[in-house]
Design a protein around this motif. Structure first.
Motif, mmCIF file in Angstrom:
data_model
loop_
_atom_site.group_PDB
_atom_site.id
_atom_site.type_symbol
_atom_site.label_atom_id
_atom_site.label_comp_id
_atom_site.label_asym_id
_atom_site.label_seq_id
_atom_site.Cartn_x
_atom_site.Cartn_y
_atom_site.Cartn_z
ATOM 1 N N ARG A 49 -51.001 -50.034 40.886
ATOM 2 C CA ARG A 49 -50.331 -49.180 41.925
ATOM 3 C C ARG A 49 -50.198 -50.049 43.116
ATOM 4 N NH1 ARG A 49 -54.047 -44.402 42.849
ATOM 5 N NH2 ARG A 49 -56.117 -46.007 42.236
ATOM 6 N N SER A 69 -48.621 -53.440 44.776
ATOM 7 C CA SER A 69 -47.843 -54.277 43.916
ATOM 8 C C SER A 69 -47.748 -56.376 44.516
ATOM 9 C CB SER A 69 -46.434 -53.540 44.725
ATOM 10 O OG SER A 69 -45.341 -54.655 44.030
ATOM 11 N N ASP A 79 -44.780 -57.839 44.531
ATOM 12 C CA ASP A 79 -43.031 -57.886 45.460
ATOM 13 C C ASP A 79 -43.700 -58.232 46.199
ATOM 14 O OD1 ASP A 79 -41.334 -57.752 44.711
ATOM 15 O OD2 ASP A 79 -40.201 -56.513 43.798
ATOM 16 N N LYS A 131 -40.814 -55.151 48.339
ATOM 17 C CA LYS A 131 -40.789 -54.200 48.609
ATOM 18 C C LYS A 131 -41.168 -54.257 49.834
ATOM 19 C CE LYS A 131 -41.838 -52.810 44.097
ATOM 20 N NZ LYS A 131 -40.472 -51.384 43.534
ATOM 21 N N TYR A 184 -44.632 -54.742 52.610
ATOM 22 C CA TYR A 184 -45.419 -56.146 52.072
ATOM 23 C C TYR A 184 -45.288 -56.490 53.197
ATOM 24 C CZ TYR A 184 -46.567 -60.658 49.782
ATOM 25 O OH TYR A 184 -46.828 -61.998 49.144
ATOM 26 N N ASP A 189 -43.356 -57.456 40.220
ATOM 27 C CA ASP A 189 -44.128 -56.884 39.097
ATOM 28 C C ASP A 189 -44.172 -56.536 37.595
ATOM 29 O OD1 ASP A 189 -45.593 -56.361 41.353
ATOM 30 O OD2 ASP A 189 -44.682 -54.679 41.939
ATOM 31 N N HIS A 192 -42.769 -59.173 35.366
ATOM 32 C CA HIS A 192 -43.601 -60.719 35.832
ATOM 33 C C HIS A 192 -44.116 -60.837 34.239
ATOM 34 C CE1 HIS A 192 -48.155 -60.929 35.911
ATOM 35 N NE2 HIS A 192 -48.148 -61.982 36.887
ATOM 36 N N ARG A 206 -50.458 -58.573 49.469
ATOM 37 C CA ARG A 206 -49.857 -57.181 48.314
ATOM 38 C C ARG A 206 -49.599 -56.230 49.350
ATOM 39 N NH1 ARG A 206 -51.165 -61.013 45.251
ATOM 40 N NH2 ARG A 206 -52.076 -60.592 43.369
ATOM 41 N N LEU A 257 -47.928 -48.855 45.988
ATOM 42 C CA LEU A 257 -47.285 -48.150 45.696
ATOM 43 C C LEU A 257 -47.931 -46.608 45.821
ATOM 44 C CD1 LEU A 257 -46.053 -50.734 42.396
ATOM 45 C CD2 LEU A 257 -45.080 -50.529 44.484
#
Length: 404
Positions: A66, A68, A70, A73, A76, A95, A99, A295, A298
């Motif tokens: 959970r 991420s 990315d 996003k 972030y 992710d 990934h 990170r 999510l």
């Protein structure tokens, strides 16, 4: 909860180190770790991500799907303003499943067995660079004479990149990892490297060789990878393959020079186990990735009496995680005889550093060779005169004047 936060009242992150303590995490991180497991901090853009300072919580969350990696996003906690798709630097900021798909394509060359076969070649590189340094003028800059060329030569051989182009990739890499670079400067440097690697991939498509870029080119031919993906993967491996290890060699040498009893132990040992132990302890004690792994959540995650809400940023400062007294006794003491293998210098979970077997092997060769071959190695200036890289995403020293 986030709506009631006053960002101005929160501590700013990254935090400043204490004057005269270049090897230790910022005092603010130690205070935060002692006060509680999670806290909020304020970033350059006014955002207020969570800071996770305790070792156990870091590992728990870094292994949580959970959380991420990315960078695209919302929420972030970026280190700087980022623009464009190329800011992702291949799979490191993606992710699963994307990934995992991209990472699998470059895993084989970094297996321990494959890396061990490279050890004699790395030993030859290290010995030749020491020969050249000893034959040159004193004092010498250990960064330019040794610490930077070692991993640069190694990663060039592994990837199939001409070392004669080292000025191009080193100069652009420095811009990309410099926190104070403007978005335009960073984009230009990234474009330079992507274009350079794209040309190399094209050359490998025409004339493949026994190297990693040729392997990526074969996947492009097979339709498993686009040429752009191959070039971006090359950029990631080229930057990560020389910047982190180069800074670790120089900073580790400086730390040992400032701890002569530990340096004496390492210099006089013939035990490969102690050399390996020294490398792991230096990786724990120092912290090249010193602005925290970034990170974003999510989903809502309950941990250590707090709830991290979906869309909230999370930062894991591995420097203070590796100094957690609950895990490492006397964490602020450099002790090359301790078992430090459980450190989080290479991260944890699915994004744990792909190149760690290579970095470990290079550092072992350096640690088992440099200090024996140059037993009178000494700092050629005062510690206070050494310029440290406080302004980058990779910590180290700009220069390290040494004599012998």
């Amino acid at each position: 909860m986030t709506s009631t936060l006053d960002p101005a009242a929160l501590p700013e992150y990254p935090m400043a180190r204490a004057p005269g303590c270049p090897f230790d995490p910022p005092p603010g991180l130690r205070a935060t770790q002692e006060e509680g497991p999670l806290t909020r901090v304020r970033l350059w853009d006014g955002s207020t991500p969570w800071l996770v300072t305790r070792y156990a919580d870091q590992r728990t969350l870094l292994a949580d799907p959970r959380i991420s990696a990315d960078i695209s996003k919302p929420g972030y906690p970026a280190q700087t303003q980022v623009t464009g798709e190329r800011s992702k630097i291949s799979f490191i900021l993606m992710d699963d499943p994307e990934h995992a798909r991209l990472r699998r394509m470059v895993t084989a060359p970094f297996t321990i067995k494959r890396i061990e076969r490279m050890r004699p070649g790395v030993q030859k590189i290290v010995d030749e660079l020491i020969d050249e340094m000893l034959a040159g003028p004193k004092p010498a800059d250990l960064v330019e004479a040794f610490a930077l060329p070692v991993p640069s030569l190694v990663i060039c051989q592994l990837l199939g990149v001409p070392y004669s182009d080292h000025d191009l990739f080193q100069d652009n890499s420095k811009v990309i990892i410099r926190r104070t670079a403007t978005p335009e400067e960073r984009d230009a440097a990234m474009n330079n490297l992507v274009s350079y690697l794209d040309e190399l991939v094209g050359a490998k498509l025409a004339e493949p060789a026994e190297d990693l870029l040729s392997g990526l080119a074969e996947r492009v031919k097979a339709g498993e990878l686009t040429r752009a993906e191959a070039a971006q993967t090359g950029v990631l491996l080229l930057i990560a393959g020389h910047e982190t290890t180069a800074n670790m060699i120089a900073l580790g040498t400086l730390a040992l020079l400032e701890h002569p009893a530990q340096l004496k132990l390492l210099r006089e040992t013939e035990d490969p186990g102690l050399i390996s132990s020294a490398v792991e302890e230096l990786l724990r004690y120092l912290h090249i990735t010193h602005n925290g792994r970034r990170r974003v959540a999510l989903a809502d995650i309950a941990i250590a009496g707090h709830v991290i809400r979906a869309g909230e940023g999370v930062i894991f400062p591995n420097d203070i995680g590796n100094r957690d007294p609950e895990v490492f006794a006397e964490p602020d003491r450099l002790d090359i005889e301790r078992d430090a293998r459980k450190h989080v210098a290479f991260g944890f979970g699915v994004h744990q550093c792909l190149g760690q077997p290579l970095a470990r092997m290079e550092l072992q060769v350096v640690s088992g060779t440099l200090y024996k071959r140059v037993p009178t190695l000494a700092l050629a200036t005062d510690l206070g005169e050494v310029a440290f890289k406080h302004d980058g995403s990779v910590y180290g020293v700009y220069e390290l004047p040494v004599t012998w």
